[in-house]
Design a protein around this motif. Structure first.
Motif, mmCIF file in Angstrom:
data_model
loop_
_atom_site.group_PDB
_atom_site.id
_atom_site.type_symbol
_atom_site.label_atom_id
_atom_site.label_comp_id
_atom_site.label_asym_id
_atom_site.label_seq_id
_atom_site.Cartn_x
_atom_site.Cartn_y
_atom_site.Cartn_z
ATOM 1 N N ALA A 140 124.650 57.156 135.374
ATOM 2 C CA ALA A 140 124.115 55.382 134.045
ATOM 3 C C ALA A 140 123.391 55.320 135.148
ATOM 4 N N GLN A 141 121.337 55.090 135.042
ATOM 5 C CA GLN A 141 120.143 54.571 135.505
ATOM 6 C C GLN A 141 119.737 53.153 134.612
ATOM 7 N N THR A 142 119.838 51.820 134.995
ATOM 8 C CA THR A 142 119.222 51.221 134.260
ATOM 9 C C THR A 142 117.466 50.929 134.485
ATOM 10 N N VAL A 143 117.264 50.875 133.102
ATOM 11 C CA VAL A 143 115.382 50.794 133.386
ATOM 12 C C VAL A 143 114.805 48.913 132.280
ATOM 13 N N LYS A 144 114.444 48.355 132.862
ATOM 14 C CA LYS A 144 114.213 47.275 132.916
ATOM 15 C C LYS A 144 112.901 46.898 133.412
ATOM 16 N N LEU A 145 111.374 47.020 132.750
ATOM 17 C CA LEU A 145 110.566 47.063 133.562
ATOM 18 C C LEU A 145 109.299 45.859 132.876
ATOM 19 N N GLU A 146 108.334 45.739 134.190
ATOM 20 C CA GLU A 146 107.257 44.501 133.674
ATOM 21 C C GLU A 146 106.243 45.185 132.881
ATOM 22 N N ALA A 147 105.596 44.799 132.078
ATOM 23 C CA ALA A 147 104.944 44.420 130.559
ATOM 24 C C ALA A 147 103.828 45.687 131.167
ATOM 25 N N GLY A 148 103.774 46.134 130.530
ATOM 26 C CA GLY A 148 103.079 47.253 131.450
ATOM 27 C C GLY A 148 102.731 48.544 131.871
ATOM 28 N N ASP A 149 104.036 48.377 132.696
ATOM 29 C CA ASP A 149 104.618 49.577 133.568
ATOM 30 C C ASP A 149 105.641 50.963 132.227
ATOM 31 N N MET A 150 105.531 52.224 132.714
ATOM 32 C CA MET A 150 106.558 53.099 132.045
ATOM 33 C C MET A 150 106.820 54.205 132.132
ATOM 34 N N VAL A 151 107.810 54.110 131.988
ATOM 35 C CA VAL A 151 108.929 55.169 133.095
ATOM 36 C C VAL A 151 109.321 56.339 131.640
ATOM 37 N N LEU A 152 109.321 57.354 132.556
ATOM 38 C CA LEU A 152 109.255 58.881 132.440
ATOM 39 C C LEU A 152 110.549 59.774 132.491
ATOM 40 N N TYR A 153 111.112 59.987 131.816
ATOM 41 C CA TYR A 153 112.674 60.764 131.623
ATOM 42 C C TYR A 153 113.060 61.850 131.010
ATOM 43 N N PRO A 154 113.553 63.073 131.305
ATOM 44 C CA PRO A 154 114.347 64.133 130.071
ATOM 45 C C PRO A 154 114.512 63.945 129.509
ATOM 46 N N SER A 155 113.596 64.540 128.335
ATOM 47 C CA SER A 155 113.837 64.016 126.816
ATOM 48 C C SER A 155 115.459 64.869 126.360
ATOM 49 N N SER A 156 115.892 65.650 127.919
ATOM 50 C CA SER A 156 117.479 65.911 127.443
ATOM 51 C C SER A 156 118.799 65.130 127.616
ATOM 52 N N SER A 157 118.096 63.721 128.221
ATOM 53 C CA SER A 157 119.507 63.077 128.656
ATOM 54 C C SER A 157 119.397 62.129 127.854
ATOM 55 N N LEU A 158 121.000 62.001 127.564
ATOM 56 C CA LEU A 158 121.866 60.755 126.730
ATOM 57 C C LEU A 158 121.668 59.574 127.312
ATOM 58 N N HIS A 159 120.820 58.356 126.470
ATOM 59 C CA HIS A 159 119.914 57.233 126.448
ATOM 60 C C HIS A 159 119.977 56.714 125.856
ATOM 61 N N ARG A 160 120.101 55.285 125.702
ATOM 62 C CA ARG A 160 120.018 54.217 124.547
ATOM 63 C C ARG A 160 119.918 52.427 125.126
ATOM 64 N N VAL A 161 119.260 51.619 124.474
ATOM 65 C CA VAL A 161 118.762 50.679 124.227
ATOM 66 C C VAL A 161 120.123 49.942 124.373
ATOM 67 N N THR A 162 120.403 48.293 124.289
ATOM 68 C CA THR A 162 121.173 48.110 125.203
ATOM 69 C C THR A 162 120.554 46.440 123.922
ATOM 70 N N PRO A 163 121.909 46.126 123.329
ATOM 71 C CA PRO A 163 120.737 44.935 122.171
ATOM 72 C C PRO A 163 120.667 44.130 123.044
ATOM 73 N N VAL A 164 119.445 43.262 122.524
ATOM 74 C CA VAL A 164 118.722 42.314 122.712
ATOM 75 C C VAL A 164 119.790 41.200 121.774
ATOM 76 N N THR A 165 120.397 40.352 122.731
ATOM 77 C CA THR A 165 120.724 39.125 122.629
ATOM 78 C C THR A 165 119.373 37.914 122.022
ATOM 79 N N GLU A 166 118.781 37.857 122.960
ATOM 80 C CA GLU A 166 117.416 36.879 123.268
ATOM 81 C C GLU A 166 116.249 37.697 123.176
ATOM 82 N N GLY A 167 115.448 36.635 122.461
ATOM 83 C CA GLY A 167 113.514 37.170 122.522
ATOM 84 C C GLY A 167 114.239 38.504 121.431
ATOM 85 N N ALA A 168 112.637 38.903 122.446
ATOM 86 C CA ALA A 168 112.323 40.397 121.492
ATOM 87 C C ALA A 168 112.150 41.138 122.422
ATOM 88 N N ARG A 169 112.539 42.478 122.238
ATOM 89 C CA ARG A 169 112.013 43.728 123.368
ATOM 90 C C ARG A 169 110.880 44.897 122.744
#
Length: 227
Positions: A140-169
């Motif tokens: 598993a690769q974890t991605v959390k980037l600066e605002a304005g940055d983008m990540v590209l990854y294969p659509s065939s990949s299993l992926h998830r967004v972990t729960p946001v416990t404070e603030g807003a993503r």
């Protein structure tokens, strides 16, 4: 292949986006979830057909059309209009895979999802959690980037967004159908093109080795591209 593309939007552009999005009419993201996704999706989205979504999405598409790294990495044939989501108050998106074929809004055309994209619109210190976790052959690769940055990854990949416990993503997300559908071929072309771009300022434009290398790139693209 995961590609991080920095500075798709400037900080000023991000601030302008957020001034609109923070006042937007956010709706339950479950409205657009499929049967399986409905069980793991907990976020907010804005209406894809709203003037705001279309206006901001078109701005992103214009920026991408001028971005050489994006063009090199994605070799885009079609791009699904950008969507916008927001995670807060424990919201997340459990492990899932994106649909393989999608209907382009307002058309009778299908899009094959080769590449998934997430464009971050909140700074990492604005929220806790909210990491994009992508399953790869190397774990598993974890991605959390600066605002304005983008990540590209294969659509065939299993992926998830972990729960946001404070603030807003806050982010934009969309899919790309590439002229080169095979991930390994696309990765090879990207590495080759980036090498050519780095060598070009260092040698004469008529350097025979550089010309041959450029020829190899275009001949491979000619062989593999479907237009």
């Amino acid at each position: 292949m995961l590609n991080v593309i920095e500075g798709v939007l400037s900080k000023d552009e991000v601030q302008q986006f957020r001034s609109y999005l923070d006042q937007a009419d956010w709706q339950n993201g479950a409205r657009t979830a499929g049967t399986l996704a409905l069980q793991v999706k907990n976020n907010l989205q804005i209406d894809d057909e709203s003037d705001l979504a279309i206006q901001l999405g078109n701005h992103i598409l214009r920026k991408l059309g001028e971005h050489p790294v994006f063009i090199s990495a994605a070799l885009p044939q079609k791009i699904y209009p950008p969507k916008f989501n927001r995670y807060q108050n424990g919201g997340g998106y459990g492990l899932h895979v994106d649909s393989a074929v999608m209907m382009m809004p307002g058309t009778r055309q299908n899009l094959r999802s080769d590449i998934s994209a997430t464009l971050f619109l909140a700074e990492p210190d604005e929220y806790e959690g909210g990491e994009l976790e992508i399953e790869t052959d190397f774990g598993a690769q974890t991605v959390k980037l600066e605002a304005g940055d983008m990540v590209l990854y294969p659509s065939s990949s299993l992926h998830r967004v972990t729960p946001v416990t404070e603030g807003a993503r806050v982010a934009s997300f969309f899919w790309i159908e590439s002229m080169v559908s095979d991930e390994a071929e696309r990765s090879m072309l990207y590495d080759l093109d980036q090498s050519i771009q780095k060598l070009t300022p260092l040698v004469d434009a008529q350097n025979s080795a550089l010309l041959r290398l450029t020829g190899v790139y275009h001949n491979l693209l000619r062989r593999w591209a479907i237009t």
